[in-house]
Design an enzyme around this catalytic site. Structure first.
Site, short mmCIF file in Angstrom:
data_model
loop_
_atom_site.label_atom_id
_atom_site.label_comp_id
_atom_site.label_asym_id
_atom_site.label_seq_id
_atom_site.Cartn_x
_atom_site.Cartn_y
_atom_site.Cartn_z
N SER A 1 0.80 -1.23 0.00
CA SER A 1 0.00 0.00 0.00
C SER A 1 0.83 1.28 0.00
O SER A 1 1.98 1.30 0.46
CB SER A 1 -0.99 0.06 1.17
OG SER A 1 -1.77 -1.10 1.22
N ASP B 1 7.78 -14.60 15.61
CA ASP B 1 9.07 -15.28 15.54
C ASP B 1 8.84 -16.76 15.26
O ASP B 1 7.85 -17.34 15.73
CB ASP B 1 9.84 -15.17 16.86
CG ASP B 1 10.56 -13.84 17.02
OD1 ASP B 1 11.04 -13.30 16.01
OD2 ASP B 1 10.62 -13.34 18.16
#
Length: 774
Positions: free
Chosen positions: A241, A316
Site C-alpha cells: 500500500s 518469531d
C-alpha cells in the site's frame, strides 16, 4: 496418501462437473437490490439505504446498533460467498469445501491457531463494541436466514448456511491480521531447506541487508497443498500500500487532503468494498474489508485516515527441536472432509507456541514453533471504531494505541489542517542485533516478556514540508520515539525506497497541491531507481550490434526514462534483458528469494557489479539477442504485462475460463507507485499483486471523496456490478461518495427500506440449505 489423492481427484471431478452445469445468468442492479431481505430485521427503527449506480450504499440509521445490523446485511448481500470462504479458511475448514486435498491445508491453518486469543478478546470487549459486533453479526445472520437465493459458491463448494457468532467474526478478524513475516517465511523456508547451510547463511545476511537495516525505535501433492495454503494466507495478509497526507498549508484549496491505494493479491471479487453511513455516533465513508465491521481507510466529518503495512516483526519462528518430549502436548482436532469421513488430526503444542513445522505451509526439518502477537488478546475492531469517532490527532493516536496486529502505518489528515503518522502495533522489545537465521534459538525468545505499543514507537506530526508519505518503507526512527522506548527492531524487511522517494519527488514539484495532483501520483508508473541497473547493462552491451533488432533494443533502453507505461516499449526491453542476464550469470535461482523481500533489482545490481566483466558482457550480449525477438513480437510493456482478473473458480481446469475476464494491458511494475507486481521473467505474465482500490478525500469539503475499485462492488457472479468499475479504473477515474446524508439522498438513485421485526415474525432459521451441490 495415495488414497487421499484418488479420493481428492474424485471430488475435484465432481467440482468440475458442477462447474460445467453452473448457470451464470446476468443480473441487473435492480434485480440484485430487489433480492435483499428487507423485513423482519432485528432493528428498533426503520433504516434507509441509498445506493449509487455501482451498488455502493449509504446507510442512514437512527441508532448505532441498527446501523451495525444494516452493515452486516449489506456485507452479506454484496460478498457472502467471499466472506464464507474466508470464514472457513480462518477455521481451517478447507477440506469441507474441496475434499481430501484440503486435509493438510487445514492442518497448517489450524496449527497457526489464529483464534487462540478470541475467548479472552470476547470476554474483555467494551459494552459498546460488543453491541456493535453483535449487531453486525445479526445482520449477517438475517441475510443467511431470509435471502431467497444463496451465491453460486455455496452450491459449487457444498457450503451449508451456518449462523455466525461473535467468536466467528473475531476469528475472521484475527485471520485477516496475519503477520507479513508468515508470507516471507513460507517462501523462504523451502529455499533454506535446499541450500547448503553456509550458502544459506550468506544469503540470509544479504536478504537482511537488502531489506534495509533493522529499523530501531530509538508439483507433488505436498507442493500443491503448500501452494494452496500459501494462497489462502496471502489473501489474508496486508503486505503493501501507499498512503499520503497533505497539510492545509500545502493544499491549493486551503484544507488538508489524504490519498491511499492499498496493495493486495488481485482477483474477483475485489478484496475491498466501499460504503458510507450515518447514525448518532458514526458518520463515515470509506473502504471496508468484507465481513469486518469497520472502515479501514476513509474519513468522518473531522478527519481522514489511511494505512499501509508496517512490515513489523510481530512474530518469531523458534527452534524447539531440543526440548524434551515431555514439554510438548497434543491438541486433537477433527477435520470434516467433503465426500468422506472426518479425519482426526493431532496438533503439537510447545511451551513457545504451536509447532507449525508439522504442517506443509511452514514445513522444515527441525521442530519449529510460532510466537505471534496475535495469540495475545487485543481489540483491533474497537480501535478502528474509535478511529471512526475521533475528531483530532490526539483522539486518533489514542484510539490506535490498542491496535496490536498486524502492524500498520496509520496516516492522518484533519479538518484543522494537520497531518500525522502513527505506528499502530504491539511488538516485543527484541535484541538490537540482527538474527543470524530465519529460525531463532529458544533463548532469543525472552524478549516476548517485554511488549511495547504504538505510543512508544516513532511518531510524526506536522512535518515542516507539510506532507506525510508511507509506502511500506522503513520508519524514520530519528524522531518521535518515547524517551524510554530503547533501541529494538520494528522489523527486518521493508519495501525498497522507490515508491516513497518517487511520491516525495512528485509532491515536491509543486508548492500547492490539488486533488488532481494526488490522482496523478496514484497513477504514476515511473521508477527512476531502475535506471542505475539499466545503465550497468548498457555499459556491457556491444557498441555496434550486428543485428538491427538488437540495435533497436539497445536504442530503446538508452531512451527509456524508467516509465512502466503499458503503451511504451522501454520497460519491456529492460525486464527482458534483466531476466536474461540473471539467468546467464547463474542468478536465476536467487531471483525468487530476492523478490520475496521486494529487493530484487537492488540485489541483482550488486550481483552484476561484482560479476566478472567478461562474463557479464557475454551474458548481456546473449540476453539482448533473445530479448530483441520478444520485443519485436510484442512491442509494448502492456502486451507482456497484463491484468488477468478472475474469480477463484478461474483456477479450475476446463471450466475455469468461464470465471475469468478477458486480459487487458497493465501499467506499472514491481516498484512503481501504481504497483502492479510481477515475477522477473522473460515470459508474458499476469499481474499477481498490487493496487486494487483508490481513495482521495478533501477535508475542506465533506462530499469530496473519490473511490474506485479494480473490479466491482458486488461479488455475485453475473451481477451488473461484478466488474463494472474496470473501465473507470483504466481511465484513471473515480466515483464520488458523499459524507453528508442529504447529498447521498439526492445523488444515489436506488433506495432500500429496512423494517424492524414484528412479534409475529419467525426467528432465524439456521437449517436453510442451498441446492444440493452434487
Amino acid at each position: 496418501m495415495v488414497a487421499d489423492l484418488l479420493w481428492g481427484g474424485g471430488v475435484a471431478a465432481a467440482l468440475l462437473a458442477k462447474g460445467l452445469f453452473q448457470r451464470l445468468p446476468a443480473v441487473s442492479t435492480e434485480e440484485r437490490l430487489a433480492s435483499l431481505p428487507t423485513h423482519g430485521l432485528p432493528i428498533t427503527h426503520p433504516v434507509t439505504i441509498h445506493w449509487n449506480k455501482y451498488q455502493v450504499p449509504f446507510i442512514e440509521a437512527e441508532t448505532d446498533e441498527d446501523l451495525a445490523v444494516a452493515l452486516g446485511l449489506v456485507h452479506a448481500h454484496l460478498r457472502l460467498g467471499q466472506i464464507e470462504i474466508m470464514r472457513r479458511a480462518a477455521f481451517g475448514r478447507v477440506a469441507e469445501m474441496i475434499g481430501p486435498l484440503g486435509i493438510e491445508i487445514d492442518r497448517s491453518l489450524r496449527l497457526l491457531d489464529v483464534g487462540r486469543a478470541v475467548p479472552e478478546i470476547a470476554a474483555a470487549l467494551a459494552p459498546d463494541n460488543r453491541r456493535w459486533i453483535e449487531g453486525f453479526v445479526a445482520g449477517l445472520n438475517h441475510y443467511l436466514s431470509h435471502t431467497p437465493s444463496l451465491p453460486p459458491e455455496f452450491a459449487v463448494l457444498g457450503l451449508k448456511p451456518e449462523l455466525w457468532t461473535l467468536e466467528d467474526l473475531l476469528t475472521l478478524m484475527r485471520f485477516n491480521s496475519a503477520d507479513i513475516s508468515w508470507l516471507i517465511w513460507v517462501r523462504l523456508l523451502p529455499v533454506r531447506a535446499r541450500m547448503p547451510q553456509g550458502d544459506w547463511r550468506q544469503l540470509w545476511l544479504r536478504l537482511l541487508a537488502g531489506g534495509a537495516p533493522p529499523s530501531l525505535a530509538g508439483a507433488t501433492s505436498g507442493q500443491m497443498e503448500r501452494a494452496m495454503a500459501e494462497t489462502a494466507l496471502a489473501a489474508a495478509t496486508r503486505s503493501g500500500s501507499n498512503s499520503l497526507a497533505v497539510a492545509a498549508g500545502r493544499s491549493s484549496n486551503g484544507g488538508a487532503m489524504i490519498a491511499s491505494d492499498p496493495h493486495l493479491p488481485l482477483g474477483l471479487p475485489n478484496p475491498w468494498l466501499a460504503a458510507g453511513f450515518k447514525s448518532p455516533s458514526y458518520n463515515a465513508v470509506g473502504l471496508m474489508m468484507p465481513g469486518l465491521p469497520f472502515v479501514a481507510l476513509g474519513r468522518n466529518p473531522w478527519m481522514a485516515w489511511g494505512g499501509t503495512s508496517l512490515h513489523a516483526q510481530g512474530s518469531d519462528l523458534v527452534d524447539v527441536s531440543g526440548l524434551p518430549p515431555t514439554e510438548f502436548r497434543d491438541r486433537p482436532v477433527t477435520v470434516r472432509v467433503r465426500g468422506g469421513r472426518p479425519r482426526r488430526l493431532r496438533l503439537r503444542e510447545s511451551p513457545l507456541g504451536p509447532v507449525v513445522s508439522d504442517g506443509p505451509l511452514m514445513a522444515n526439518s527441525q521442530a519449529t514453533a510460532l510466537r505471534w502477537m496475535g495469540h495475545r488478546p487485543s481489540d483491533e475492531i474497537g480501535a478502528m471504531m474509535a478511529v471512526a469517532r475521533a475528531r483530532d490527532w490526539d483522539g486518533f493516536r489514542t484510539a490506535l494505541s490498542g491496535f496490536a496486529v498486524s502492524g500498520l502505518n496509520m496516516v492522518y489528515a484533519g479538518s484543522d489542517g494537520r497531518v500525522g503518522h502513527f505506528l499502530a502495533a504491539h511488538l516485543p522489545r527484541r535484541r538490537a542485533e540482527r538474527p543470524t537465521d530465519l529460525i531463532i534459538p529458544p533463548d532469543a525468545a525472552e524478549h516476548w516478556h517485554d511488549v511495547v505499543d504504538g505510543r512508544q514507537l516513532p511518531i510524526r506530526v506536522d512535518p515542516t514540508d507539510g506532507v506525510i508519505v508511507s509506502a511500506n518503507d522503513a520508519p524514520d526512527t530519528a524522531q518521535g520515539a518515547a524517551p524510554d522506548a530503547g533501541a529494538f527492531p520494528i522489523g527486518f524487511f521493508f519495501a525498497p525506497p522507490d515508491r516513497v522517494t518517487r511520491i516525495q519527488q512528485l509532491l515536491a514539484a509543486r508548492t500547492l497541491l490539488s486533488p488532481q495532483d494526488l490522482q496523478r501520483v496514484q497513477g504514476d508508473v515511473v521508477v527512476p531507481g531502475a535506471l542505475a541497473l539499466r545503465d550497468l547493462l548498457l555499459a556491457h552491451a556491444p557498441r555496434a550490434p550486428a543485428r538491427q533488432s538488437v540495435h533497436a533494443l539497445v536504442d530503446t533502453l538508452r531512451q527509456w526514462d524508467g516509465s512502466y507505461d503499458q503503451r511504451q516499449p522501454g520497460a519491456l526491453a529492460f525486464e527482458l534483458v534483466l531476466a536474461g542476464v540473471a539467468r546467464e550469470l547463474g542468478r536465476a535461482r536467487l531471483v525468487k528469494p530476492y523478490q520475496i523481500i521486494w529487493h530484487a533489482q537492488s540485489l541483482l545490481l550488486e550481483d552484476f557489479q561484482r560479476a566478472d566483466p567478461a562474463a557479464l558482457r557475454r551474458g548481456v550480449e546473449r540476453s539482448l539477442t533473445r530479448a530483441a525477438r520478444t520485443l519485436a513480437r510484442l512491442g509494448t510493456w502492456g502486451r507482456f504485462h497484463q491484468f488477468r482478473l478472475q474469480h477463484p473458480f478461474g483456477r479450475l481446469p476446463l471450466v475455469g475460463r468461464r470465471f475469468r475476464l478477458p486480459p487487458f494491458p497493465a501499467d506499472g511494475g514491481n516498484n512503481s507507485v501504481y504497483k502492479a507486481g510481477h515475477a522477473i521473467s522473460d515470459k508474458p505474465h499476469g499481474v499477481s499483486f498490487g493496487s486494487c482500490a483508490r481513495h482521495i478525500s478533501e477535508l475542506k469539503d465533506a462530499d469530496a471523496n473519490r473511490f474506485v475499485l479494480l473490479g466491482g462492488q458486488d461479488g455475485w457472479l453475473g451481477s451488473a456490478n461484478y466488474a463494472d468499475q474496470i473501465d473507470l479504473w483504466r481511465q484513471g477515474g473515480y466515483m464520488t461518495l458523499p459524507l453528508r446524508p442529504e447529498t447521498a439522498r439526492a445523488a444515489f438513485p436506488h433506495k432500500t427500506y429496512l423494517r424492524p421485526r414484528s412479534p409475529d415474525d419467525a426467528p432465524p432459521a439456521p437449517t436453510r440449505r442451498p441446492d444440493r451441490p452434487f
